[in-house]
Design a protein around this motif. Structure first.
Motif, PDB file in Angstrom:
ATOM      1  N   ALA A  30       0.855  -1.190   0.000  1.00  0.00           N
ATOM      2  CA  ALA A  30       0.000   0.000   0.000  1.00  0.00           C
ATOM      3  C   ALA A  30       0.888   1.236   0.000  1.00  0.00           C
ATOM      4  CB  ALA A  30      -0.905   0.007   1.233  1.00  0.00           C
ATOM      5  N   PHE A  31       0.293   2.350  -0.366  1.00  0.00           N
ATOM      6  CA  PHE A  31       0.972   3.636  -0.284  1.00  0.00           C
ATOM      7  C   PHE A  31       0.398   4.361   0.920  1.00  0.00           C
ATOM      8  CE2 PHE A  31       1.867   8.061  -1.510  1.00  0.00           C
ATOM      9  CZ  PHE A  31       3.242   7.939  -1.665  1.00  0.00           C
ATOM     10  N   ALA A  32       1.233   4.574   1.944  1.00  0.00           N
ATOM     11  CA  ALA A  32       0.800   5.191   3.199  1.00  0.00           C
ATOM     12  C   ALA A  32       1.009   6.704   3.133  1.00  0.00           C
ATOM     13  CB  ALA A  32       1.585   4.601   4.365  1.00  0.00           C
ATOM     14  N   VAL A  33      -0.064   7.450   3.483  1.00  0.00           N
ATOM     15  CA  VAL A  33      -0.014   8.906   3.435  1.00  0.00           C
ATOM     16  C   VAL A  33      -0.646   9.475   4.704  1.00  0.00           C
ATOM     17  CG1 VAL A  33      -0.767  10.973   2.201  1.00  0.00           C
ATOM     18  CG2 VAL A  33      -0.251   8.892   0.929  1.00  0.00           C
ATOM     19  N   SER A  34       0.078  10.403   5.345  1.00  0.00           N
ATOM     20  CA  SER A  34      -0.453  11.099   6.518  1.00  0.00           C
ATOM     21  C   SER A  34       0.191  12.468   6.618  1.00  0.00           C
ATOM     22  CB  SER A  34      -0.156  10.316   7.798  1.00  0.00           C
ATOM     23  OG  SER A  34      -0.535  11.068   8.934  1.00  0.00           O
ATOM     24  N   THR A  35      -0.598  13.447   7.048  1.00  0.00           N
ATOM     25  CA  THR A  35      -0.057  14.790   7.270  1.00  0.00           C
ATOM     26  C   THR A  35       0.575  14.907   8.644  1.00  0.00           C
ATOM     27  OG1 THR A  35      -2.204  15.565   8.045  1.00  0.00           O
ATOM     28  CG2 THR A  35      -1.676  15.902   5.701  1.00  0.00           C
ATOM     29  N   GLY A  36       0.454  13.855   9.456  1.00  0.00           N
ATOM     30  CA  GLY A  36       1.034  13.870  10.795  1.00  0.00           C
ATOM     31  C   GLY A  36       0.056  14.406  11.810  1.00  0.00           C
ATOM     32  N   GLY A  37       0.463  14.363  13.039  1.00  0.00           N
ATOM     33  CA  GLY A  37      -0.378  14.828  14.136  1.00  0.00           C
ATOM     34  C   GLY A  37       0.438  14.906  15.407  1.00  0.00           C
ATOM     35  N   PRO A  38      -0.232  15.027  16.547  1.00  0.00           N
ATOM     36  CA  PRO A  38       0.491  15.177  17.814  1.00  0.00           C
ATOM     37  C   PRO A  38       1.410  14.002  18.137  1.00  0.00           C
ATOM     38  CG  PRO A  38      -1.862  15.531  18.122  1.00  0.00           C
ATOM     39  CD  PRO A  38      -1.660  15.097  16.714  1.00  0.00           C
ATOM     40  N   THR A  45       4.968   6.951   2.003  1.00  0.00           N
ATOM     41  CA  THR A  45       5.863   5.844   1.682  1.00  0.00           C
ATOM     42  C   THR A  45       5.060   4.584   1.373  1.00  0.00           C
ATOM     43  OG1 THR A  45       7.806   4.610   2.446  1.00  0.00           O
ATOM     44  CG2 THR A  45       6.095   5.043   4.077  1.00  0.00           C
ATOM     45  N   THR A  46       5.717   3.628   0.789  1.00  0.00           N
ATOM     46  CA  THR A  46       5.061   2.338   0.603  1.00  0.00           C
ATOM     47  C   THR A  46       5.202   1.537   1.894  1.00  0.00           C
ATOM     48  OG1 THR A  46       7.064   1.365  -0.314  1.00  0.00           O
ATOM     49  CG2 THR A  46       5.461   2.242  -1.889  1.00  0.00           C
ATOM     50  N   VAL A  47       4.276   0.623   2.074  1.00  0.00           N
ATOM     51  CA  VAL A  47       4.303  -0.254   3.242  1.00  0.00           C
ATOM     52  C   VAL A  47       3.924  -1.655   2.774  1.00  0.00           C
ATOM     53  CG1 VAL A  47       1.926   0.290   3.917  1.00  0.00           C
ATOM     54  CG2 VAL A  47       3.515  -0.518   5.629  1.00  0.00           C
ATOM     55  N   ASP A  48       4.611  -2.640   3.308  1.00  0.00           N
ATOM     56  CA  ASP A  48       4.295  -4.035   3.020  1.00  0.00           C
ATOM     57  C   ASP A  48       3.669  -4.646   4.263  1.00  0.00           C
ATOM     58  OD1 ASP A  48       5.391  -4.136   0.402  1.00  0.00           O
ATOM     59  OD2 ASP A  48       7.406  -4.316   1.264  1.00  0.00           O
ATOM     60  N   ILE A  49       2.576  -5.361   4.071  1.00  0.00           N
ATOM     61  CA  ILE A  49       1.891  -6.073   5.149  1.00  0.00           C
ATOM     62  C   ILE A  49       1.852  -7.532   4.745  1.00  0.00           C
ATOM     63  CG2 ILE A  49      -0.254  -6.343   6.440  1.00  0.00           C
ATOM     64  CD1 ILE A  49      -0.839  -3.347   5.675  1.00  0.00           C
ATOM     65  N   VAL A  50       2.421  -8.387   5.576  1.00  0.00           N
ATOM     66  CA  VAL A  50       2.472  -9.814   5.287  1.00  0.00           C
ATOM     67  C   VAL A  50       1.718 -10.562   6.378  1.00  0.00           C
ATOM     68  CG1 VAL A  50       3.975 -11.823   4.977  1.00  0.00           C
ATOM     69  CG2 VAL A  50       4.673  -9.582   4.085  1.00  0.00           C
ATOM     70  N   ILE A  51       0.735 -11.339   5.964  1.00  0.00           N
ATOM     71  CA  ILE A  51      -0.021 -12.174   6.896  1.00  0.00           C
ATOM     72  C   ILE A  51       0.398 -13.613   6.629  1.00  0.00           C
ATOM     73  CG2 ILE A  51      -2.304 -12.956   7.632  1.00  0.00           C
ATOM     74  CD1 ILE A  51      -3.325 -10.157   6.737  1.00  0.00           C
ATOM     75  N   GLU A  52       1.018 -14.223   7.624  1.00  0.00           N
ATOM     76  CA  GLU A  52       1.507 -15.600   7.509  1.00  0.00           C
ATOM     77  C   GLU A  52       0.466 -16.613   7.956  1.00  0.00           C
ATOM     78  OE1 GLU A  52       4.840 -14.830  10.018  1.00  0.00           O
ATOM     79  OE2 GLU A  52       6.166 -14.398   8.313  1.00  0.00           O
ATOM     80  N   ARG A  53      -0.416 -16.194   8.834  1.00  0.00           N
ATOM     81  CA  ARG A  53      -1.508 -17.040   9.307  1.00  0.00           C
ATOM     82  C   ARG A  53      -2.597 -16.128   9.866  1.00  0.00           C
ATOM     83  NH1 ARG A  53      -2.465 -17.802  14.632  1.00  0.00           N
ATOM     84  NH2 ARG A  53      -1.059 -16.728  16.053  1.00  0.00           N
ATOM     85  N   VAL A 178      -3.279   6.981   9.355  1.00  0.00           N
ATOM     86  CA  VAL A 178      -2.497   6.997   8.130  1.00  0.00           C
ATOM     87  C   VAL A 178      -3.394   6.357   7.081  1.00  0.00           C
ATOM     88  CG1 VAL A 178      -0.444   6.092   6.981  1.00  0.00           C
ATOM     89  CG2 VAL A 178      -0.319   6.815   9.384  1.00  0.00           C
ATOM     90  N   GLN A 179      -3.636   7.055   5.985  1.00  0.00           N
ATOM     91  CA  GLN A 179      -4.442   6.502   4.904  1.00  0.00           C
ATOM     92  C   GLN A 179      -3.604   5.514   4.110  1.00  0.00           C
ATOM     93  OE1 GLN A 179      -7.749   7.114   4.394  1.00  0.00           O
ATOM     94  NE2 GLN A 179      -7.625   8.302   6.264  1.00  0.00           N
ATOM     95  N   LEU A 180      -4.159   4.349   3.852  1.00  0.00           N
ATOM     96  CA  LEU A 180      -3.490   3.357   3.025  1.00  0.00           C
ATOM     97  C   LEU A 180      -4.182   3.359   1.665  1.00  0.00           C
ATOM     98  CD1 LEU A 180      -3.078   0.502   5.643  1.00  0.00           C
ATOM     99  CD2 LEU A 180      -1.371   2.184   4.916  1.00  0.00           C
ATOM    100  N   ASN A 181      -3.524   3.939   0.687  1.00  0.00           N
ATOM    101  CA  ASN A 181      -4.071   4.033  -0.667  1.00  0.00           C
ATOM    102  C   ASN A 181      -3.439   2.965  -1.553  1.00  0.00           C
ATOM    103  OD1 ASN A 181      -5.532   6.375   0.061  1.00  0.00           O
ATOM    104  ND2 ASN A 181      -3.702   7.607  -0.246  1.00  0.00           N
TER     105      ASN A 181
END
Length: 186
Positions: A30-38, A45-53, A178-181
């Motif tokens: 996914a492409f992670a986008v956030s303007t930030g916060g407190p 940036t890109t993010v990889d999410i791996v589900i093994e089980r 963080v929005q995952l687009n």
């Protein structure tokens, strides 16, 4: 404060929490986008999410019971669960995920819920600023039949059980995620 239905608290009537979840490894990008916060920095940036089980019914039940005993008990229980996968950004080591559940989506696709503790730095553990009260990371992915979609990632949130024990409140889930687009199954 937003009310969010947690997959480990409610299972639709006539289904099992782990039904159809014993498939093999799944990888998402996914492409992670956030303007930030407190409590978060701006990110793109890109993010990889791996589900093994996928988490078992017994693990879901343990978390549901822990939720009723408060955030600290839920955190301890989540940390005790066996790893279900990991999340990582380019150039960084992966961070273990401890809970993953999927259910059918409204459009014939599926919804994936992931929960874990969040990394706490040595400085944060010693100095105990207010951020220490936000120990969870939650991810929700909404995928269509083709395995593409969108999601949200809440890096630092706190959990409060609802009065019915079936809902949880995630502080700042609507205002600080963080929005995952462009989520795609690899």
């Amino acid at each position: 404060i937003a009310l969010v239905l947690a997959s480990f608290c409610v299972v639709p009537a006539g289904t099992r929490a782990d039904a159809g979840q014993n498939g093999g490894r799944e990888e998402f990008t996914a492409f992670a986008v956030s303007t930030g916060g407190p409590r978060t920095s701006p990110v793109a940036t890109t993010v990889d999410i791996v589900i093994e089980r996928w988490s078992s019914e017994a693990e879901r039940q343990r978390l549901a019971e822990a939720l009723g005993k408060g955030q600290d008990t839920m955190l301890d229980t989540l940390q005790d669960l066996r790893r279900v996968g990991f999340i990582r950004t380019p150039g960084n080591l992966g961070y273990d995920l401890h809970y993953a559940h999927q259910m059918p989506g409204e459009d014939g696709g599926r919804r994936i819920f992931i929960a874990t503790d969040r990394p706490i730095s040595f400085w944060e553990a010693v100095n105990r600023p207010r951020t220490i009260d936000y120990p969870f990371t939650f991810i929700e992915l909404r995928l269509n039949n083709e395995g593409t979609g969108e999601g949200k990632l809440s890096l630092a949130t706190r959990v409060i059980a609802g009065s019915d024990g079936r809902m949880i409140q995630l502080e700042n889930y609507d205002t600080q995620p963080v929005q995952l687009n462009e989520v795609k199954k690899k």
